[in-house]
Design a protein around this motif. Structure first.
Motif, PDB file in Angstrom:
ATOM      1  N   THR A  73      22.719  73.999  49.623  1.00 20.09           N
ATOM      2  CA  THR A  73      24.106  74.038  50.071  1.00 20.09           C
ATOM      3  C   THR A  73      25.004  73.159  49.213  1.00 20.09           C
ATOM      4  OG1 THR A  73      23.530  74.553  52.368  1.00 20.09           O
ATOM      5  CG2 THR A  73      25.659  73.496  51.987  1.00 20.09           C
ATOM      6  N   LEU A  74      24.546  71.951  48.918  1.00 18.84           N
ATOM      7  CA  LEU A  74      25.345  71.022  48.128  1.00 18.84           C
ATOM      8  C   LEU A  74      25.718  71.626  46.774  1.00 18.84           C
ATOM      9  CD1 LEU A  74      23.449  67.728  48.982  1.00 18.84           C
ATOM     10  CD2 LEU A  74      25.840  68.224  49.540  1.00 18.84           C
ATOM     11  N   PHE A  75      24.780  72.299  46.153  1.00 13.92           N
ATOM     12  CA  PHE A  75      25.072  72.927  44.861  1.00 13.92           C
ATOM     13  C   PHE A  75      25.977  74.144  45.030  1.00 13.92           C
ATOM     14  CE2 PHE A  75      21.903  70.102  43.284  1.00 13.92           C
ATOM     15  CZ  PHE A  75      22.145  69.987  41.918  1.00 13.92           C
ATOM     16  N   ALA A  76      25.798  74.881  46.109  1.00 18.94           N
ATOM     17  CA  ALA A  76      26.609  76.078  46.329  1.00 18.94           C
ATOM     18  C   ALA A  76      28.076  75.748  46.585  1.00 18.94           C
ATOM     19  CB  ALA A  76      26.049  76.875  47.505  1.00 18.94           C
ATOM     20  N   ILE A  77      28.339  74.577  47.170  1.00 19.39           N
ATOM     21  CA  ILE A  77      29.720  74.217  47.498  1.00 19.39           C
ATOM     22  C   ILE A  77      30.385  73.373  46.413  1.00 19.39           C
ATOM     23  CG2 ILE A  77      29.260  74.329  49.970  1.00 19.39           C
ATOM     24  CD1 ILE A  77      29.214  71.269  50.032  1.00 19.39           C
ATOM     25  N   GLY A  78      29.687  73.195  45.288  1.00 15.62           N
ATOM     26  CA  GLY A  78      30.281  72.463  44.180  1.00 15.62           C
ATOM     27  C   GLY A  78      29.993  70.978  44.141  1.00 15.62           C
ATOM     28  N   ALA A  79      29.083  70.506  45.010  1.00 18.36           N
ATOM     29  CA  ALA A  79      28.751  69.081  45.043  1.00 18.36           C
ATOM     30  C   ALA A  79      27.547  68.742  44.178  1.00 18.36           C
ATOM     31  CB  ALA A  79      28.498  68.631  46.492  1.00 18.36           C
ATOM     32  N   GLY A  80      27.039  69.707  43.437  1.00 14.64           N
ATOM     33  CA  GLY A  80      25.875  69.471  42.597  1.00 14.64           C
ATOM     34  C   GLY A  80      25.987  68.271  41.678  1.00 14.64           C
ATOM     35  N   PRO A  81      27.132  68.095  40.971  1.00 12.89           N
ATOM     36  CA  PRO A  81      27.264  66.953  40.065  1.00 12.89           C
ATOM     37  C   PRO A  81      27.193  65.603  40.774  1.00 12.89           C
ATOM     38  CG  PRO A  81      28.856  68.656  39.504  1.00 12.89           C
ATOM     39  CD  PRO A  81      28.254  69.041  40.821  1.00 12.89           C
ATOM     40  N   GLN A  82      27.400  65.604  42.079  1.00  9.97           N
ATOM     41  CA  GLN A  82      27.350  64.351  42.839  1.00  9.97           C
ATOM     42  C   GLN A  82      25.934  64.010  43.300  1.00  9.97           C
ATOM     43  OE1 GLN A  82      30.872  66.412  44.944  1.00  9.97           O
ATOM     44  NE2 GLN A  82      30.753  64.415  45.935  1.00  9.97           N
ATOM     45  N   VAL A  83      25.015  64.966  43.212  1.00 13.93           N
ATOM     46  CA  VAL A  83      23.635  64.756  43.675  1.00 13.93           C
ATOM     47  C   VAL A  83      22.822  64.101  42.566  1.00 13.93           C
ATOM     48  CG1 VAL A  83      21.544  65.862  44.553  1.00 13.93           C
ATOM     49  CG2 VAL A  83      23.798  66.772  45.193  1.00 13.93           C
ATOM     50  N   ILE A  84      22.366  62.881  42.823  1.00 17.06           N
ATOM     51  CA  ILE A  84      21.590  62.161  41.806  1.00 17.06           C
ATOM     52  C   ILE A  84      20.091  62.335  41.987  1.00 17.06           C
ATOM     53  CG2 ILE A  84      23.380  60.432  41.473  1.00 17.06           C
ATOM     54  CD1 ILE A  84      21.538  58.541  43.213  1.00 17.06           C
TER      55      ILE A  84
END
Length: 314
Positions: A73-84
């Motif tokens: 979900t995080l990657f699908a909503i555009g938060a991928g760059p924030q996931v370390i």
């Protein structure tokens, strides 16, 4: 629907064999030092999650996901760059930063060492929420949903929590549209029966579960609903019960993990003559997609819909 409150206002929210929401918790506030810079739009934000009210003072930039479904979900909503970092089960999308971290056996020291400003998880194993709270690490607990609307709400929660609300809303809107389209195209007058296998024990899922509700949009009858122990949602079926029920379709969610297929089913006592096997209506699902509740739920529904349409055409 649980409210999601920003500094200005607004409103939004949200087993496979996991416990549903209902846990209590205390407010968790970002421990980031004060800054003179203006906060990102939408922050501070408060999410009503499984661990209570979670307040984030600013947009998180170092997110750890301990749930494969939430990673998707995080990657699908555009938060991928924030996931370390993502847990050891997060294998999608391919660019997800899979690590040695575990959502089933969480290690507080290993998590804290990565200096996260938000940890997202789907279950409170070993009281990890409280342990991280003692160290002022913000945690967002979004449990496995029991219905599709809860899955939509959790996507909205993650969007608000990560500063990606608009994109999250777009994802949910797209999912709903696709699900409605699949439901409208389903041949509900065929009265087909089915069996969804979680593993070769065999455990099944009834219509009251999250996965069962996805099947329900296609108008089929779930044989597990009348099984002993069905009230729990995940009854363990006997080989005899499945053989006597003789479902029109069999959906397998234990393909990659356990190498199950039409041929292995035919070797089970009393199953060789099952209609689903004789009519080549054993459907091999992707184990991961069938066990997660992120945006790829639509892919699962499409696989089910294709199988139903094929069976109805015979």
């Amino acid at each position: 629907m649980r409210p999601v409150r920003t500094a200005f206002a607004g409103a939004l929210l949200g087993t496979l064999v996991l416990t549903a929401c209902g846990q209590t918790g205390t407010t968790t506030t970002s421990s980031a030092p004060p800054t003179s810079a203006a906060p990102a739009a939408g922050f501070p934000v408060t999410i009503e999650a499984g661990n209570g009210s979670v307040t984030l003072a600013k947009k998180p930039e170092r997110i750890i996901s301990l749930s494969a479904a939430h990673t998707e979900t995080l990657f699908a909503i555009g938060a991928g760059p924030q996931v370390i970092a993502a847990d050891d089960q997060s294998n999608y999308p391919p660019e997800a930063p899979k690590s040695e971290l575990s959502g089933f056996k969480p290690n507080v020291e290993a998590i804290v060492a990565k200096k996260p400003d938000l940890v997202v998880l789907s279950n409170d194993q070993d009281k990890i929420v409280a342990e991280l709270g003692k160290l002022n690490v913000p945690v967002l607990l979004e449990p496995a949903p029991t219905k599709i609307d809860e899955a939509y709400d959790e996507i909205a929660d993650l969007g608000a929590a990560t500063g990606n609300k608009d994109k999250a809303d777009q994802v949910v809107t797209g999912m709903k549209a696709e699900m409605d389209k699949l439901a409208a195209a389903a041949p509900k007058d065929k009265k087909l029966t089915y069996y969804h296998e979680l593993d070769q024990t065999p455990y099944a899922a009834t219509s009251s579960t999250f996965i069962g509700q996805i099947y329900s949009i296609f108008g089929m009858t779930n044989i597990a609903d009348k099984a002993p122990g069905a009230a729990g949602g995940y009854p363990k079926l006997s080989a005899e019960f499945v053989a006597q029920s003789d479902p029109d379709l069999i959906f397998l969610a234990d393909v990659k993990c356990c190498q199950q297929n039409k041929d292995t089913l035919a070797k089970r006592p009393g199953w060789k003559g099952l209609s689903a096997i004789k009519n080549d209506q054993v459907v091999l699902l992707d184990d991961d997609i069938a066990s997660r509740w992120g945006p790829r739920v639509v892919d699962l529904a499409k696989a089910i819909g294709d199988a139903v349409n094929k069976a109805a055409a015979k």
